[in-house]
Write an enzyme that holds these catalytic residues in place. Structure first.
Site, PDB file in Angstrom:
ATOM      1  N   CYS A  64       0.835  -1.192   0.000  1.00  0.00           N
ATOM      2  CA  CYS A  64       0.000   0.000   0.000  1.00  0.00           C
ATOM      3  C   CYS A  64       0.876   1.250   0.000  1.00  0.00           C
ATOM      4  O   CYS A  64       1.740   1.422   0.862  1.00  0.00           O
ATOM      5  CB  CYS A  64      -0.906  -0.016   1.231  1.00  0.00           C
ATOM      6  SG  CYS A  64      -1.804   1.520   1.495  1.00  0.00           S
TER       7      CYS A  64
ATOM      8  N   CYS B 135       0.558   3.362   3.221  1.00  0.00           N
ATOM      9  CA  CYS B 135       1.257   2.720   4.338  1.00  0.00           C
ATOM     10  C   CYS B 135       2.757   3.000   4.242  1.00  0.00           C
ATOM     11  O   CYS B 135       3.406   3.305   5.245  1.00  0.00           O
ATOM     12  CB  CYS B 135       1.019   1.214   4.348  1.00  0.00           C
ATOM     13  SG  CYS B 135      -0.537   0.685   5.075  1.00  0.00           S
TER      14      CYS B 135
ATOM     15  N   THR C 198      -9.190   6.498  -5.463  1.00  0.00           N
ATOM     16  CA  THR C 198      -8.178   5.800  -6.254  1.00  0.00           C
ATOM     17  C   THR C 198      -7.116   5.145  -5.385  1.00  0.00           C
ATOM     18  O   THR C 198      -6.463   4.197  -5.823  1.00  0.00           O
ATOM     19  CB  THR C 198      -7.481   6.769  -7.226  1.00  0.00           C
ATOM     20  OG1 THR C 198      -6.879   7.830  -6.480  1.00  0.00           O
ATOM     21  CG2 THR C 198      -8.471   7.342  -8.226  1.00  0.00           C
TER      22      THR C 198
ATOM     23  N   HIS D 238      -6.383   3.449   0.877  1.00  0.00           N
ATOM     24  CA  HIS D 238      -5.959   3.648   2.271  1.00  0.00           C
ATOM     25  C   HIS D 238      -6.652   4.941   2.673  1.00  0.00           C
ATOM     26  O   HIS D 238      -6.434   5.987   2.023  1.00  0.00           O
ATOM     27  CB  HIS D 238      -4.427   3.748   2.342  1.00  0.00           C
ATOM     28  CG  HIS D 238      -3.874   4.006   3.713  1.00  0.00           C
ATOM     29  ND1 HIS D 238      -2.878   3.224   4.279  1.00  0.00           N
ATOM     30  CD2 HIS D 238      -4.127   4.986   4.613  1.00  0.00           C
ATOM     31  CE1 HIS D 238      -2.568   3.708   5.474  1.00  0.00           C
ATOM     32  NE2 HIS D 238      -3.307   4.782   5.698  1.00  0.00           N
TER      33      HIS D 238
ATOM     34  N   HIS E 130      -8.044   8.375   3.538  1.00  0.00           N
ATOM     35  CA  HIS E 130      -7.355   9.671   3.570  1.00  0.00           C
ATOM     36  C   HIS E 130      -8.377  10.790   3.506  1.00  0.00           C
ATOM     37  O   HIS E 130      -9.404  10.688   2.829  1.00  0.00           O
ATOM     38  CB  HIS E 130      -6.350   9.804   2.424  1.00  0.00           C
ATOM     39  CG  HIS E 130      -6.899   9.473   1.070  1.00  0.00           C
ATOM     40  ND1 HIS E 130      -7.075   8.182   0.641  1.00  0.00           N
ATOM     41  CD2 HIS E 130      -7.324  10.260   0.052  1.00  0.00           C
ATOM     42  CE1 HIS E 130      -7.583   8.188  -0.575  1.00  0.00           C
ATOM     43  NE2 HIS E 130      -7.754   9.443  -0.961  1.00  0.00           N
TER      44      HIS E 130
END
Ligand code: AMP
Ligand code: ZN
Length: 117
Positions: free
Chosen positions: A7, A10, A98, A101, A103
């Site tokens: 990721c 990450c 897109t 994770h 955000h």
């Protein structure tokens, strides 16, 4: 869809890519969007991998609150409080997510039109 081991955010949040953090806290970091849509465009992300807003669980409540507080701290540091700013979360395809994770986009520095896209 990326899991934690594969990721981008990450990797950024861990510091592995050397990305400059605008602000950070125990559970979240903030860094500039690579394709800014406004004069100030900062992303606030949790240090732990959560794919999307829908994946938050009750144990994440402290982290979720920290994301909001850090977003406001970013706006303050970017000098956006006087003019105002917007915080956006895209969840899923129709919203245009897109990066999988979680955000928060913090946007400001110009007049922002069409708040609901
Ligand atoms: P979203 O469309 O809500 O998933 O937003 C993803 C955002 O991540 C976009 O605004 C991208 O410009 C941004 N982005 C993608 N890769 C990077 C990166 N390496 N560093 C900073 N921002 C990025
Ligand atoms: Zn992740």
């Amino acid at each position: 869809m990326a899991d934690a081991a594969n990721c981008l955010f990450c990797a950024i949040a861990s510091g592995a890519l050397g990305t400059e953090f605008i602000a950070e806290s125990d559970r979240a970091v903030a860094f500039r969007d690579i394709q800014p849509q406004a004069p100030s465009h900062v992303l606030v992300v949790p240090r732990q991998h959560v794919a999307a807003l829908r994946d938050l669980e009750p144990d994440d409540d402290v982290m979720a609150a920290e994301l909001l507080r850090l977003a406001a701290e970013v706006a303050r540091r970017e000098g956006l409080l006087a003019g105002g700013y917007r915080v956006v979360i895209n969840d899923g395809d129709d919203a245009g997510q897109t990066v999988h994770h979680l955000h928060l986009h913090v946007l400001g520095g110009r007049k922002l039109n069409e708040p609901l896209g």
